[in-house]
Design a protein around this motif. Structure first.
Motif, mmCIF file in Angstrom:
data_model
loop_
_atom_site.group_PDB
_atom_site.id
_atom_site.type_symbol
_atom_site.label_atom_id
_atom_site.label_comp_id
_atom_site.label_asym_id
_atom_site.label_seq_id
_atom_site.Cartn_x
_atom_site.Cartn_y
_atom_site.Cartn_z
ATOM 1 N N CYS B 88 -32.401 -14.421 -19.729
ATOM 2 C CA CYS B 88 -31.676 -13.667 -20.905
ATOM 3 C C CYS B 88 -31.262 -12.425 -20.491
ATOM 4 N N ASP B 89 -30.793 -11.582 -21.422
ATOM 5 C CA ASP B 89 -29.682 -10.612 -21.068
ATOM 6 C C ASP B 89 -30.461 -9.020 -20.830
ATOM 7 N N SER B 90 -31.913 -9.235 -21.394
ATOM 8 C CA SER B 90 -32.526 -7.919 -21.443
ATOM 9 C C SER B 90 -34.020 -8.190 -21.699
ATOM 10 N N ILE B 91 -34.569 -7.151 -21.356
ATOM 11 C CA ILE B 91 -36.016 -7.229 -21.603
ATOM 12 C C ILE B 91 -36.411 -7.085 -22.941
ATOM 13 N N GLU B 92 -35.665 -6.441 -23.892
ATOM 14 C CA GLU B 92 -35.880 -6.498 -25.360
ATOM 15 C C GLU B 92 -35.626 -7.873 -26.035
ATOM 16 N N ARG B 93 -34.476 -8.541 -25.446
ATOM 17 C CA ARG B 93 -34.353 -9.843 -25.815
ATOM 18 C C ARG B 93 -35.580 -10.804 -25.357
ATOM 19 N N ALA B 94 -36.325 -10.722 -24.270
ATOM 20 C CA ALA B 94 -37.290 -11.455 -23.979
ATOM 21 C C ALA B 94 -38.518 -11.119 -24.805
ATOM 22 N N ILE B 95 -38.686 -10.044 -24.986
ATOM 23 C CA ILE B 95 -39.757 -9.841 -25.939
ATOM 24 C C ILE B 95 -39.514 -10.527 -27.574
ATOM 25 N N GLU B 96 -38.390 -10.275 -27.666
ATOM 26 C CA GLU B 96 -37.945 -11.151 -29.201
ATOM 27 C C GLU B 96 -38.163 -12.476 -28.931
ATOM 28 N N ILE B 97 -38.121 -13.142 -27.788
ATOM 29 C CA ILE B 97 -38.463 -14.585 -27.695
ATOM 30 C C ILE B 97 -39.819 -14.596 -27.509
ATOM 31 N N GLY B 98 -40.675 -13.869 -27.098
ATOM 32 C CA GLY B 98 -42.019 -14.087 -27.018
ATOM 33 C C GLY B 98 -42.862 -13.662 -28.221
ATOM 34 N N ALA B 99 -42.447 -12.709 -29.006
ATOM 35 C CA ALA B 99 -43.009 -12.175 -30.207
ATOM 36 C C ALA B 99 -43.272 -13.318 -31.185
ATOM 37 N N PRO B 100 -42.512 -14.158 -31.603
ATOM 38 C CA PRO B 100 -42.844 -14.983 -32.836
ATOM 39 C C PRO B 100 -44.125 -16.001 -32.431
ATOM 40 N N VAL B 101 -44.421 -16.365 -31.323
ATOM 41 C CA VAL B 101 -45.519 -16.976 -30.974
ATOM 42 C C VAL B 101 -46.774 -16.298 -30.495
ATOM 43 N N ALA B 102 -46.658 -15.058 -30.961
ATOM 44 C CA ALA B 102 -47.859 -14.076 -30.563
ATOM 45 C C ALA B 102 -48.982 -13.705 -31.822
ATOM 46 N N GLU B 103 -48.761 -14.614 -32.677
ATOM 47 C CA GLU B 103 -49.602 -14.074 -33.854
ATOM 48 C C GLU B 103 -51.158 -14.427 -33.540
ATOM 49 N N TYR B 104 -51.479 -15.461 -32.984
ATOM 50 C CA TYR B 104 -52.801 -15.655 -32.802
ATOM 51 C C TYR B 104 -52.949 -15.510 -31.214
ATOM 52 N N ASP B 105 -51.912 -15.785 -30.381
ATOM 53 C CA ASP B 105 -52.064 -15.691 -29.095
ATOM 54 C C ASP B 105 -51.709 -14.359 -28.359
ATOM 55 N N THR B 106 -51.688 -14.041 -27.088
ATOM 56 C CA THR B 106 -51.259 -13.069 -26.609
ATOM 57 C C THR B 106 -50.377 -13.323 -25.462
ATOM 58 N N VAL B 107 -49.142 -12.695 -25.806
ATOM 59 C CA VAL B 107 -47.820 -13.194 -24.892
ATOM 60 C C VAL B 107 -47.774 -11.999 -23.808
ATOM 61 N N GLU B 108 -47.496 -12.345 -22.625
ATOM 62 C CA GLU B 108 -47.093 -11.707 -21.529
ATOM 63 C C GLU B 108 -45.758 -12.085 -21.179
ATOM 64 N N ILE B 109 -45.032 -11.084 -20.810
ATOM 65 C CA ILE B 109 -43.550 -11.237 -20.296
ATOM 66 C C ILE B 109 -43.452 -10.744 -18.710
ATOM 67 N N ARG B 110 -43.155 -11.650 -17.793
ATOM 68 C CA ARG B 110 -42.948 -10.918 -16.585
ATOM 69 C C ARG B 110 -41.672 -11.535 -15.988
ATOM 70 N N GLN B 111 -41.181 -10.501 -15.480
ATOM 71 C CA GLN B 111 -39.738 -10.628 -14.809
ATOM 72 C C GLN B 111 -39.988 -11.495 -13.437
ATOM 73 N N LEU B 112 -39.155 -12.246 -12.944
ATOM 74 C CA LEU B 112 -39.406 -12.970 -11.817
ATOM 75 C C LEU B 112 -38.612 -12.073 -10.792
ATOM 76 N N MET B 113 -39.006 -12.255 -9.340
ATOM 77 C CA MET B 113 -38.510 -11.866 -8.398
ATOM 78 C C MET B 113 -37.552 -12.790 -7.710
ATOM 79 N N ASP B 114 -36.507 -12.295 -7.126
ATOM 80 C CA ASP B 114 -35.300 -13.089 -6.864
ATOM 81 C C ASP B 114 -34.951 -12.994 -5.394
ATOM 82 N N LEU B 115 -34.374 -14.011 -4.552
ATOM 83 C CA LEU B 115 -34.186 -13.748 -3.332
ATOM 84 C C LEU B 115 -32.859 -13.095 -2.827
ATOM 85 N N SER B 116 -32.275 -12.699 -3.888
ATOM 86 C CA SER B 116 -31.002 -11.783 -3.545
ATOM 87 C C SER B 116 -31.446 -10.214 -3.250
#
Lengths: 419, 120
Positions: B88-116
């Motif tokens: 996705c386009d930003s960390i803000e969007r990634a948080i928006e993606i993870g948030a709805p399923v964090a009601e009972y669970d804990t959601v961790e968002i990690r950026q992936l490394m790349d080879l470039s």
């Protein structure tokens, strides 16, 4: 049996022409684009066995036209089922291409397509994907492979991008004169991003990714043919050629990065340098100055130095000063600081870097720490340099950059990594 | 340019088991809606649910010997239950993606490394 490479090149060349012809006649860019993609896939399967048809362009238009007719018929039937009361206009049969479809248009459709695919309503990622498919003639799977995402994800992005274009009400025509300059700026940026995706890929297993540089250069050449008097189009092409020329030397077979000063310049691509220098020299003498031209000029100064120590740094400083004036940007300041340090010593470079500390766009950016580390090392401040390299290494999300930065930090401790 | 992230969903089994059926269905509905939305937006790269933590094997090599133990690493109550890979386009969007399923669970968002990478 015809060998696949000339066929692929031919398909890439014909793709925008066929799509342009079909869209001009039908108006439905989204449906036409799908039809052309199917025709290209059919050609890629059939031509290697059956040979290239006598009129390959006509063949593709006919096949794409058939697919389009089938699709539009199916769509009409669907709509009729959904709403039988609506009376529909009779559908034009595209099975037999009309004579005008078979002729290249006077105004090249490629330019119109580039503007459409780089529509400002789309995100950069969508602009890139659609440009590569509709103008570049690449298949969805090729694009997906190059960008390391599943094919289904890329297909969905392309379909969404076309939907956004439709929603934005964009027409298959050149943008109005008063919007042209701004829209061209977007097109150039998209080509630049495609190039960078390919260039920054280290020599890993993913060859399709590095081929993006070739694709970007091809599209930039096309654009220059269509807009020969635009200095920035020429500048971008020159910048790509002069940057790509160094690619064979910029990384080792294991994917690790080689800094510019340590590259084996004998491996640089002399023909690309010659061509890039010729283009930038010619355009600087007659066009209004722009950021791509200046960046190309800087790349040319680097490329023309036979050894790193022969680099004309005062010339590079002067070019960065001009660039910072017409297109101020923290990344420009960052590179400018390196050049300033080479001419006036590391402290002068560090002073310039300090102006970026307050810049929100750069705060904590790993490249700021990386450049600072280099200049601190140059100044002999080993402890500070090592700390900056480490900070930079933690901040990057690139494995080769991380490895390089950690290597520099370790070297400053004499190889023993005690900190 | 879009960035690749993993959304790591950590779940507490006891919390889940204590939930009334209707509530559990509602939360699962949110999961399904998010996955559909991410598929349609072209942001989803892959999605995986993990089998029950009791089937976990933990492997270590210690003093040259490979040691396999039953059960997850560590004693944490919350265990990894699902992994989404998104672009996705930003960390803000990634948080928006993870948030709805964090009601009972804990959601961790990690950026992936790349080879470039860019030479410096």
């Amino acid at each position: 049996v015809t060998s696949p490479q000339p066929i692929e090149d031919l398909l890439h060349e014909l793709a925008p022409q066929v799509l342009g012809a079909l869209t001009r006649r039908n108006g439905r860019f989204d449906a036409c684009e799908d039809a052309v993609q199917e025709a290209l896939l059919a050609a890629a399967v059939q031509w290697p066995d059956q040979g290239i048809p006598e009129n390959p362009r006509g063949w593709l238009i006919t096949v794409a036209g058939r697919r389009l007719t089938d699709e539009l018929r199916a769509e009409t039937a669907r709509r009729r089922r959904e709403d039988t009361a609506t009376s529909l206009a009779p559908l034009e049969d595209l099975r037999a291409p009309a004579a005008d479809l078979d002729q290249p248009s006077d105004q090249d459709d490629t330019l119109t397509l580039l503007f459409l695919c780089c529509h400002p309503a789309l995100s950069p990622a969508s602009q890139i994907a659609l440009t590569l498919r509709a103008v570049g003639g690449l298949t969805t799977i090729q694009i997906a492979t190059a960008f390391l995402v599943p094919e289904a994800t890329m297909a969905q992005r392309i379909s969404r991008a076309k939907q956004s274009i439709r929603t934005a009400g964009a027409k298959f025509s050149l943008p109005p004169e008063n919007e042209r300059a701004e829209r061209l700026r977007v097109v150039l940026h998209v080509l630049y991003l495609i190039f960078n995706e390919g260039y920054t890929a280290t020599s890993g297993p993913n060859l399709q990714r590095t081929e993006l540089t070739g694709e970007a250069i091809r599209l930039a050449r096309d654009l220059r043919r269509l807009l020969p008097d635009d200095g920035e189009v020429a500048g971008l092409l020159a910048l790509m050629l002069l940057t790509d020329a160094r690619r064979p030397a910029r990384s080792r077979p294991d994917g690790s990065l080689v800094p510019l000063a340590e590259q084996d310049r004998g491996r640089w691509h002399a023909e690309s340098i010659r061509e890039g220098v010729a283009i930038v020299t010619e355009t600087l003498s007659r066009s209004r100055l722009g950021p791509y031209q200046l960046q190309a000029a800087i790349a040319a100064v680097h490329d023309e130095a036979a050894r790193a120590e022969d680099t004309d740094w005062p010339q590079i400083v002067a070019l960065y000063e001009m660039l910072a004036r017409i297109a101020p940007n923290p990344m420009v300041t960052l590179n400018q600081a390196v050049a300033v340090a080479m001419v006036h010593g590391p402290q002068a470079g560090l002073d310039l870097l300090a102006t970026l500390d307050a810049d929100e766009r750069m705060a904590g950016h790993h490249r700021l720490h990386a450049v600072r580390a280099h200049l601190q090392e140059m100044a002999g401040d080993v402890a500070a340099a090592r700390a900056s390299y480490r900070t930079a290494a933690r901040g990057t999300t690139s494995l080769p950059e991380q490895r390089y930065l950690e290597g520099r930090a370790a070297r400053l401790t004499g190889g023993s990594d005690s900190a | 340019m879009p960035v690749k992230y993993v959304v790591l969903i950590y779940s507490n089994q006891a919390t889940w088991e204590a939930l009334p059926g209707a509530e559990r269905d509602r939360v699962l509905g949110i999961h399904n809606r998010m996955i559909k939305e991410l598929t349609e937006s072209g942001e989803l790269l892959r999605v995986d649910g993990l089998a029950h933590p009791s089937s976990t094997k933990t492997v270590r090599i210690r003093d040259g010997a490979t040691v396999v133990t039953d059960g997850p690493f560590g004693e944490a109550k919350e265990q990894l239950a699902g992994v989404w890979a998104v672009e996705c386009d930003s960390i803000e969007r990634a948080i928006e993606i993870g948030a709805p399923v964090a009601e009972y669970d804990t959601v961790e968002i990690r950026q992936l490394m790349d080879l470039s990478g860019l030479e410096m």
